[in-house]
Write a protein that holds these residues in place. Structure first.
Motif, PDB file in Angstrom:
ATOM      1  N   TRP A 147       0.831  -1.206   0.000  1.00 43.63           N
ATOM      2  CA  TRP A 147       0.000   0.000   0.000  1.00 43.63           C
ATOM      3  C   TRP A 147       0.867   1.258   0.000  1.00 43.63           C
ATOM      4  CZ3 TRP A 147      -0.695   3.937   3.673  1.00 43.63           C
ATOM      5  CH2 TRP A 147      -1.753   4.815   3.402  1.00 43.63           C
ATOM      6  N   GLU A 148       1.903   1.273   0.824  1.00 43.38           N
ATOM      7  CA  GLU A 148       2.750   2.466   0.915  1.00 43.38           C
ATOM      8  C   GLU A 148       3.476   2.761  -0.389  1.00 43.38           C
ATOM      9  OE1 GLU A 148       5.231   1.562   4.239  1.00 43.38           O
ATOM     10  OE2 GLU A 148       3.868   2.509   5.704  1.00 43.38           O
ATOM     11  N   ARG A 149       3.869   1.707  -1.123  1.00 47.67           N
ATOM     12  CA  ARG A 149       4.628   1.902  -2.376  1.00 47.67           C
ATOM     13  C   ARG A 149       3.736   2.290  -3.552  1.00 47.67           C
ATOM     14  NH1 ARG A 149       6.979  -2.763  -0.337  1.00 47.67           N
ATOM     15  NH2 ARG A 149       5.808  -4.052  -1.806  1.00 47.67           N
ATOM     16  N   HIS A 150       2.440   2.047  -3.417  1.00 47.92           N
ATOM     17  CA  HIS A 150       1.546   2.318  -4.550  1.00 47.92           C
ATOM     18  C   HIS A 150       1.421   3.835  -4.731  1.00 47.92           C
ATOM     19  CE1 HIS A 150      -1.773   2.064  -7.347  1.00 47.92           C
ATOM     20  NE2 HIS A 150      -1.637   0.738  -7.352  1.00 47.92           N
ATOM     21  N   PRO A 151       1.687   4.352  -5.916  1.00 48.42           N
ATOM     22  CA  PRO A 151       1.731   5.810  -6.095  1.00 48.42           C
ATOM     23  C   PRO A 151       0.386   6.507  -5.920  1.00 48.42           C
ATOM     24  CG  PRO A 151       1.949   4.676  -8.203  1.00 48.42           C
ATOM     25  CD  PRO A 151       2.048   3.620  -7.144  1.00 48.42           C
TER      26      PRO A 151
ATOM     27  N   PRO B  68      -8.942   3.920  -4.077  1.00 52.54           N
ATOM     28  CA  PRO B  68      -9.832   3.542  -2.976  1.00 52.54           C
ATOM     29  C   PRO B  68     -10.103   2.046  -2.871  1.00 52.54           C
ATOM     30  CG  PRO B  68     -10.635   5.531  -4.032  1.00 52.54           C
ATOM     31  CD  PRO B  68      -9.489   5.038  -4.876  1.00 52.54           C
ATOM     32  N   GLN B  69     -10.340   1.372  -3.998  1.00 57.21           N
ATOM     33  CA  GLN B  69     -10.668  -0.051  -3.934  1.00 57.21           C
ATOM     34  C   GLN B  69      -9.502  -0.871  -3.398  1.00 57.21           C
ATOM     35  OE1 GLN B  69     -14.171   0.210  -4.062  1.00 57.21           O
ATOM     36  NE2 GLN B  69     -13.735  -1.912  -4.629  1.00 57.21           N
ATOM     37  N   MET B  70      -8.291  -0.530  -3.854  1.00 55.33           N
ATOM     38  CA  MET B  70      -7.110  -1.222  -3.365  1.00 55.33           C
ATOM     39  C   MET B  70      -6.895  -0.936  -1.889  1.00 55.33           C
ATOM     40  SD  MET B  70      -3.721  -0.661  -2.408  1.00 55.33           S
ATOM     41  CE  MET B  70      -3.057   0.748  -3.300  1.00 55.33           C
ATOM     42  N   SER B  71      -7.020   0.322  -1.486  1.00 56.99           N
ATOM     43  CA  SER B  71      -6.828   0.692  -0.080  1.00 56.99           C
ATOM     44  C   SER B  71      -7.824  -0.036   0.808  1.00 56.99           C
ATOM     45  CB  SER B  71      -6.985   2.201   0.087  1.00 56.99           C
ATOM     46  OG  SER B  71      -5.975   2.895  -0.605  1.00 56.99           O
ATOM     47  N   LYS B  72      -9.064  -0.091   0.332  1.00 56.91           N
ATOM     48  CA  LYS B  72     -10.093  -0.764   1.125  1.00 56.91           C
ATOM     49  C   LYS B  72      -9.783  -2.255   1.272  1.00 56.91           C
ATOM     50  CE  LYS B  72     -14.244  -1.533  -0.573  1.00 56.91           C
ATOM     51  NZ  LYS B  72     -15.632  -1.309  -1.060  1.00 56.91           N
ATOM     52  N   ALA B  73      -9.359  -2.890   0.192  1.00 60.08           N
ATOM     53  CA  ALA B  73      -9.059  -4.318   0.241  1.00 60.08           C
ATOM     54  C   ALA B  73      -7.912  -4.615   1.203  1.00 60.08           C
ATOM     55  CB  ALA B  73      -8.719  -4.823  -1.159  1.00 60.08           C
ATOM     56  N   ILE B  74      -6.855  -3.795   1.160  1.00 64.15           N
ATOM     57  CA  ILE B  74      -5.716  -3.991   2.054  1.00 64.15           C
ATOM     58  C   ILE B  74      -6.146  -3.761   3.513  1.00 64.15           C
ATOM     59  CG2 ILE B  74      -3.465  -3.095   2.753  1.00 64.15           C
ATOM     60  CD1 ILE B  74      -3.250  -4.705   0.263  1.00 64.15           C
ATOM     61  N   ALA B  75      -6.898  -2.697   3.751  1.00 65.20           N
ATOM     62  CA  ALA B  75      -7.340  -2.392   5.119  1.00 65.20           C
ATOM     63  C   ALA B  75      -8.246  -3.487   5.668  1.00 65.20           C
ATOM     64  CB  ALA B  75      -8.069  -1.052   5.141  1.00 65.20           C
ATOM     65  N   PHE B  76      -9.162  -3.980   4.826  1.00 64.11           N
ATOM     66  CA  PHE B  76     -10.056  -5.047   5.268  1.00 64.11           C
ATOM     67  C   PHE B  76      -9.260  -6.301   5.612  1.00 64.11           C
ATOM     68  CE2 PHE B  76     -14.380  -3.735   3.252  1.00 64.11           C
ATOM     69  CZ  PHE B  76     -14.252  -2.474   3.831  1.00 64.11           C
TER      70      PHE B  76
ATOM     71  N   CYS C 210      -4.615  -7.063  12.558  1.00 66.32           N
ATOM     72  CA  CYS C 210      -3.663  -5.938  12.534  1.00 66.32           C
ATOM     73  C   CYS C 210      -4.467  -4.641  12.444  1.00 66.32           C
ATOM     74  CB  CYS C 210      -2.705  -6.087  11.359  1.00 66.32           C
ATOM     75  SG  CYS C 210      -1.695  -7.587  11.448  1.00 66.32           S
ATOM     76  N   TYR C 211      -5.166  -4.329  13.531  1.00 70.67           N
ATOM     77  CA  TYR C 211      -6.143  -3.251  13.504  1.00 70.67           C
ATOM     78  C   TYR C 211      -5.509  -1.875  13.323  1.00 70.67           C
ATOM     79  CZ  TYR C 211      -9.024  -6.967  15.461  1.00 70.67           C
ATOM     80  OH  TYR C 211      -9.680  -8.137  15.667  1.00 70.67           O
ATOM     81  N   ALA C 212      -4.386  -1.638  13.988  1.00 66.81           N
ATOM     82  CA  ALA C 212      -3.779  -0.300  13.915  1.00 66.81           C
ATOM     83  C   ALA C 212      -3.375   0.029  12.483  1.00 66.81           C
ATOM     84  CB  ALA C 212      -2.580  -0.221  14.844  1.00 66.81           C
ATOM     85  N   SER C 213      -2.766  -0.935  11.795  1.00 66.37           N
ATOM     86  CA  SER C 213      -2.361  -0.703  10.410  1.00 66.37           C
ATOM     87  C   SER C 213      -3.574  -0.532   9.510  1.00 66.37           C
ATOM     88  CB  SER C 213      -1.500  -1.873   9.911  1.00 66.37           C
ATOM     89  OG  SER C 213      -0.287  -1.949  10.627  1.00 66.37           O
ATOM     90  N   GLY C 214      -4.604  -1.360   9.735  1.00 63.45           N
ATOM     91  CA  GLY C 214      -5.814  -1.244   8.930  1.00 63.45           C
ATOM     92  C   GLY C 214      -6.485   0.103   9.128  1.00 63.45           C
ATOM     93  N   MET C 215      -6.511   0.572  10.371  1.00 66.89           N
ATOM     94  CA  MET C 215      -7.134   1.856  10.651  1.00 66.89           C
ATOM     95  C   MET C 215      -6.354   3.004  10.012  1.00 66.89           C
ATOM     96  SD  MET C 215      -9.541   3.615  11.939  1.00 66.89           S
ATOM     97  CE  MET C 215     -10.442   2.717  13.193  1.00 66.89           C
ATOM     98  N   GLN C 216      -5.042   2.918   9.999  1.00 64.94           N
ATOM     99  CA  GLN C 216      -4.213   3.968   9.384  1.00 64.94           C
ATOM    100  C   GLN C 216      -4.553   4.125   7.897  1.00 64.94           C
ATOM    101  OE1 GLN C 216      -0.024   3.190   9.623  1.00 64.94           O
ATOM    102  NE2 GLN C 216       0.553   5.218   8.885  1.00 64.94           N
TER     103      GLN C 216
END
Length: 547
Positions: free
Chosen positions: A31-35, A39-47, A54-60
């Motif tokens: 996620w951090e490397r993706h330029p 939203p769809q990618m961010s949501k999938a990674i967070a979910f 890993c709640y803290a990372s998902g919440m960030q």
């Protein structure tokens, strides 16, 4: 750059190998490397991060998504769920309310909002919300289930709770939460097998159902069946770091004598459990060439003094998503050198010693030893001929659900009016308001150790208890220390503790025969319990019988 599917697959492979930290790094790093961080990618990674704990990372990631785009209802809902699991209940309520504004037709959002309200201390608001929601979603099984929980835990209305759970099960016979909560009302019913069979058919390893059965079997003195179900206590992914993972790879001990081999007993559960369970160590030491005992760091010096021919080591806990990983750094060299032959979790070792009432009577009393020099230093005034009582009134962990287990200081204040008794305050985490109340009601008969950290300085607890005649209070770690020291203990309990294995005719525990337990139940108030407690103390004072 790798695509999302391959990253998710890689994280799954790492998880299956037990490498949670590596899986988290892979997901967050992608996620951090993706330029553009779509939203769809961010949501999938967070979910995915939320799913593995890993709640803290998902919440960030979700917070970044909310700040940089128009969030959808499901993003806000998952944000609320993560905040809830992080025990940030006010934040959870805000996220759920925002999600409801976008999608007021999702029934589960009302239920989760009610859960967050309840956890934040707003029980009445949670009930009002669900009552209104049930007018629209009367066929929602999960909503009825949580109404049952509120009725049971918050309103203390067992019949209403049972009705709500039955409604939930009628709407969805596969609702495990409803079935498990309903099963509590059938524990003493001869026909209880029917409901537990329904639970285990859906989920054979349902740990809470197994534990409920185990505790009931123990209270019925059915030791064999109780231990069978108790084995499910360490199920993975229970949440809130309740599940414990041991990293030691040694053969598991099965109760046999080991005259030529060494054994490591690994600690588990809470401090009070470790103290109670330690009753088996003197007998266990006689069965093995050498015994290694893992324990809470606060117990290390106490166990070293009490079990001098054993090796005592403290543990370190690391977070692993929904679980805790427990390690013993001081033992790594001995394990690698092959000096330890077997291991067993402490709760599993109990079955070989807590196997009948006769076996319980053979256990030692007073198996923990106080530091005599510290005891003399802390209690120079203890030569008085007046009766001495150690007093506490609650746990350090309070919540709407747990509070019903404690009488709290207000209900115990009448004890301070009793003549001929000095009270030594053992309450850990004592608040200034409680100190002020004690001083206001003291007649020169209350000793408060304000400079002692009762929660972490267990040596001080034992040093004080060494001089008292009786310890009184709800059964928390304080009372288990008293029992383990061999002190007369008057325990106050909201229901019979499973480890008492019932009570004898006079109300004493079968496991700890010097502990009399006064049982609070729905038909009796804490005020009435304290009146019984007062009569018990007076009788002991007047006869000099504190055992």
């Amino acid at each position: 750059m790798q695509d999302l599917d391959s990253i998710l697959a890689k994280s799954n492979t790492l998880l299956e190998s037990g490498k949670l930290e590596s899986a988290e790094k892979v997901l967050v790093g992608f996620w951090e490397r993706h330029p553009s961080k779509p939203p769809q990618m961010s949501k999938a990674i967070a979910f995915r991060l939320s799913d593995i704990g890993c709640y803290a990372s998902g919440m960030q990631i979700l917070q970044h998504l909310i700040q940089n785009s128009t969030p959808s209802a499901d993003v806000l809902a998952v944000s609320g769920m993560i905040a809830f699991r992080l025990e940030k209940y006010e934040s959870a309520i805000k996220f759920f309310n925002l999600a409801l504004r976008l999608n007021p037709d999702e029934a589960y959002l009302y239920t989760y909002t009610a859960k967050a309200l309840y956890k934040s201390g707003q029980g009445q608001e949670a009930i009002a919300l669900l009552q209104a929601a049930l007018e629209r979603f009367s066929d929602n099984s999960d909503m009825w289930t949580f109404m049952g929980i509120l009725a049971h835990e918050f309103l203390h209305d067992g019949p209403a709770a049972k009705t709500f759970y039955e409604t939930a099960v009628s709407l969805n016979p596969r609702n495990l939460d409803a079935l498990n909560n309903l099963s509590v009302f059938y524990l003493k019913d001869p026909g209880r097998d029917k409901i537990f069979d329904a639970i285990f058919e859906l989920e054979p390893d349902h740990h809470m159902a197994h534990l409920n059965l185990a505790f009931q079997y123990f209270l019925e003195s059915n030791f064999d069946e109780g231990w069978k179900h108790y084995a499910y206590r360490n199920a993975r992914n229970q949440g809130n770091k309740k599940s414990l993972i041991h990293t030691i790879d040694l053969p598991t001990w099965g109760g046999q004598a080991l005259p030529n081999a060494s054994l490591l007993v690994t600690a588990e559960q809470g401090l009070g459990d470790e103290v109670l369970f330690a009753s088996i160590y003197p007998q266990l030491r006689q069965m093995v060439r050498h015994l290694y005992i893992g324990c809470d760091p606060r117990l290390q010096t106490i166990f070293a003094r009490s079990f001098p021919d054993c090796t005592i080591v403290s543990y370190e806990d690391l977070s692993a998503g929904l679980n805790r990983v427990r390690k013993y750094p001081a033992l790594e060299g001995a394990i690698n050198a092959g000096e330890i032959d077997y291991m067993v979790p402490l709760g599993s070792a109990l079955q070989y010693f807590w196997s009948s009432h006769e076996a319980l009577r053979a256990l030692p009393t007073g198996y923990l030893k106080a530091d005599k020099a510290l005891s003399r230093d802390m209690m120079p005034q203890a030569s008085s001929q007046r009766m001495k009582i150690g007093l506490s009134w609650r746990s350090g962990q309070l919540s709407t659900q747990r509070n019903k287990n404690y009488p709290f200081l207000e209900k115990m204040l009448p004890l301070l009016e009793l003549d001929g008794i000095d009270f030594y305050i053992l309450q850990y985490g004592i608040e200034q308001s409680e100190v002020d109340t004690l001083r206001a009601h003291s007649r020169g008969n209350v000793v408060i150790f304000e400079d002692v950290d009762m929660k972490n300085d267990l040596e001080a607890n034992l040093a004080i208890m060494e001089h008292v005649d009786l310890v009184v209070g709800p059964i928390t770690a304080t009372q288990t220390l008293s029992m383990a020291l061999g002190k007369a203990t008057l325990g106050l309990a909201n229901g019979i503790p499973w480890w008492s294995f019932g009570q004898d005719d006079e109300g004493y525990s079968h496991l700890m025969p010097h502990c009399k337990i006064l049982i609070k139940h729905d038909a009796i108030t804490w005020q009435e319990i304290m009146q019984i407690c007062e009569h018990e103390i007076i009788a002991r004072r007047d006869t000099g019988a504190c055992g």
